[in-house]
Design an enzyme around this catalytic site. Structure first.
Site, mmCIF file in Angstrom:
data_model
loop_
_atom_site.group_PDB
_atom_site.id
_atom_site.type_symbol
_atom_site.label_atom_id
_atom_site.label_comp_id
_atom_site.label_asym_id
_atom_site.label_seq_id
_atom_site.Cartn_x
_atom_site.Cartn_y
_atom_site.Cartn_z
ATOM 1 N NE ARG A 1 2.486 5.938 9.848
ATOM 2 C CZ ARG A 1 2.576 5.224 8.731
ATOM 3 N NH1 ARG A 1 3.007 4.014 8.750
ATOM 4 N NH2 ARG A 1 2.191 5.738 7.598
ATOM 5 C CG HIS B 1 -0.242 0.062 2.533
ATOM 6 N ND1 HIS B 1 0.450 -1.017 3.049
ATOM 7 C CD2 HIS B 1 -0.116 1.047 3.457
ATOM 8 C CE1 HIS B 1 0.969 -0.705 4.228
ATOM 9 N NE2 HIS B 1 0.646 0.550 4.493
ATOM 10 C CG ASP C 1 1.463 5.105 4.824
ATOM 11 O OD1 ASP C 1 1.066 3.935 5.018
ATOM 12 O OD2 ASP C 1 2.584 5.518 5.172
ATOM 13 C CG HIS D 1 4.882 0.990 3.121
ATOM 14 N ND1 HIS D 1 4.279 2.116 2.592
ATOM 15 C CD2 HIS D 1 4.309 0.790 4.325
ATOM 16 C CE1 HIS D 1 3.398 2.587 3.451
ATOM 17 N NE2 HIS D 1 3.374 1.793 4.511
HETATM 18 C C1 SIN Z 1 2.967 0.732 7.734
HETATM 19 O O1 SIN Z 1 2.573 -0.071 6.915
HETATM 20 O O2 SIN Z 1 2.641 1.893 7.636
HETATM 21 C C2 SIN Z 1 3.859 0.292 8.878
HETATM 22 C C3 SIN Z 1 5.054 -0.430 8.388
HETATM 23 C C4 SIN Z 1 5.672 -1.303 9.435
HETATM 24 O O3 SIN Z 1 5.129 -1.478 10.533
HETATM 25 O O4 SIN Z 1 6.735 -1.855 9.149
#
Ligand code: SIN
Length: 292
Positions: free
Chosen positions: A283, A115, A117, A267
């Site tokens: 994050r 995806h 974000d 990602h």
């Molecule tokens: C995410 O997908 O935004 C988080 C990525 C992760 O936890 O590695």
């Protein structure tokens, strides 16, 4: 991790150290060493911004970033915003710093799908930054793929077909996921907005390069086609984007700061850990503009 092409990107005058950058693989990603993200001068910030636009994913090992310093660093890339859906826990006193955590009694939310974000937002986040505080070695890697290269890899005919076309992105998948995890506030279904149309080929606002802007999690179809009609072509695009040679897989170490550009990457958080394997990251997100 294999580091290639060691190249010095600049001399940091503030602490006499030399910041070093090495590519992480052929597709995208670079590691930047010998830098303290909590104390960057103007020139170092500019060098990091340039490197980011060239490599799309940057990895900074051995960082000790307090929540406020992570916000300040993220602000170099745009206004910091809380997670748009406000579904996760945040650091006390820092509503823009989300806690991503997996531990006994508190299994983390899954992100094991490719995806970009919140692509269903009117202005999806431009940049995401993760700071790893605790990890279980070799578990919970995060993968990234290069959506400029995905677009470039298509035939001339398909590139032309996609230009000017728009795809619909829906938040329904996030709603469904919020029902499954106890570290996420359950979203009111009324908060799930109707699907939003964005260009399939997005021009990056800084680099001016075209990137494919669809993803398997949020994109439900092309604007003028049914979901069933759209699926085969979307599947083709996602398969091209996630070919192994277009992917960097990050193995986390405590202290890593990893940032990525949601406008030209996707990602995937690998779910190969169990509830008893600790994973704790902070994050932050820099706001983006409406895709064009
Ligand atoms: C995410 O997908 O935004 C988080 C990525 C992760 O936890 O590695």
């Amino acid at each position: 991790m294999i580091a290639m092409d060691l190249e010095v990107i600049r001399d940091m005058s503030d602490n006499g150290k030399t910041m070093k950058l090495s590519r992480l693989c052929g597709a995208l990603g670079a590691e930047v060493r010998d830098v303290d993200l909590a104390r960057l001068d103007e020139a170092a910030s500019a060098a990091i911004r340039d490197a980011f636009h060239e490599h799309l994913v940057l990895v900074f090992p051995d960082q000790d970033l307090a929540a406020g310093a992570q916000v300040a660093f993220t602000e170099l890339f745009g206004p910091v915003e809380p997670h748009p859906l406000r579904t996760r826990r945040t650091v006390d006193g820092h509503p823009a710093v989300l806690i991503i955590e997996n531990r006994k009694g508190r299994p983390g939310a899954r992100n094991d799908y490719w995806h970009s974000d919140i692509s269903h937002a009117e202005r999806p986040p431009a940049v995401s930054v993760l700071h790893a505080l605790k990890v279980t070695d070799g578990r919970g890697d995060t993968m990234f793929c290069n959506m400029y290269r995905a677009f470039d890899a298509l035939s001339d005919g398909l590139r032309e077909t996609l230009r000017g076309r728009r795809a619909l992105h829906s938040g329904m998948a996030t709603y469904t996921r919020s029902l499954e995890h106890n570290d996420a506030r359950t979203i009111d279904p009324g908060e799930v907005k109707p699907p939003r149309a964005h260009p399939v080929v997005r021009t990056h606002p800084v680099t001016g390069r075209p990137a494919l802007f669809v993803n398997p999690h949020f994109t439900i179809g092309f604007e003028d086609m049914t979901e069933d009609e759209s699926r085969p072509l979307l599947d083709t695009l996602h398969a091209v984007a996630t070919r192994p040679e277009n992917v960097y897989r990050h193995r986390w170490r405590a202290g890593d700061v990893v940032m990525w550009d949601n406008r030209c990457t996707m990602h995937y958080a690998v779910m190969d850990y169990t509830e008893d394997m600790v994973r704790l990251l902070h994050r932050t997100t820099a706001a983006g503009d409406a895709p064009r």
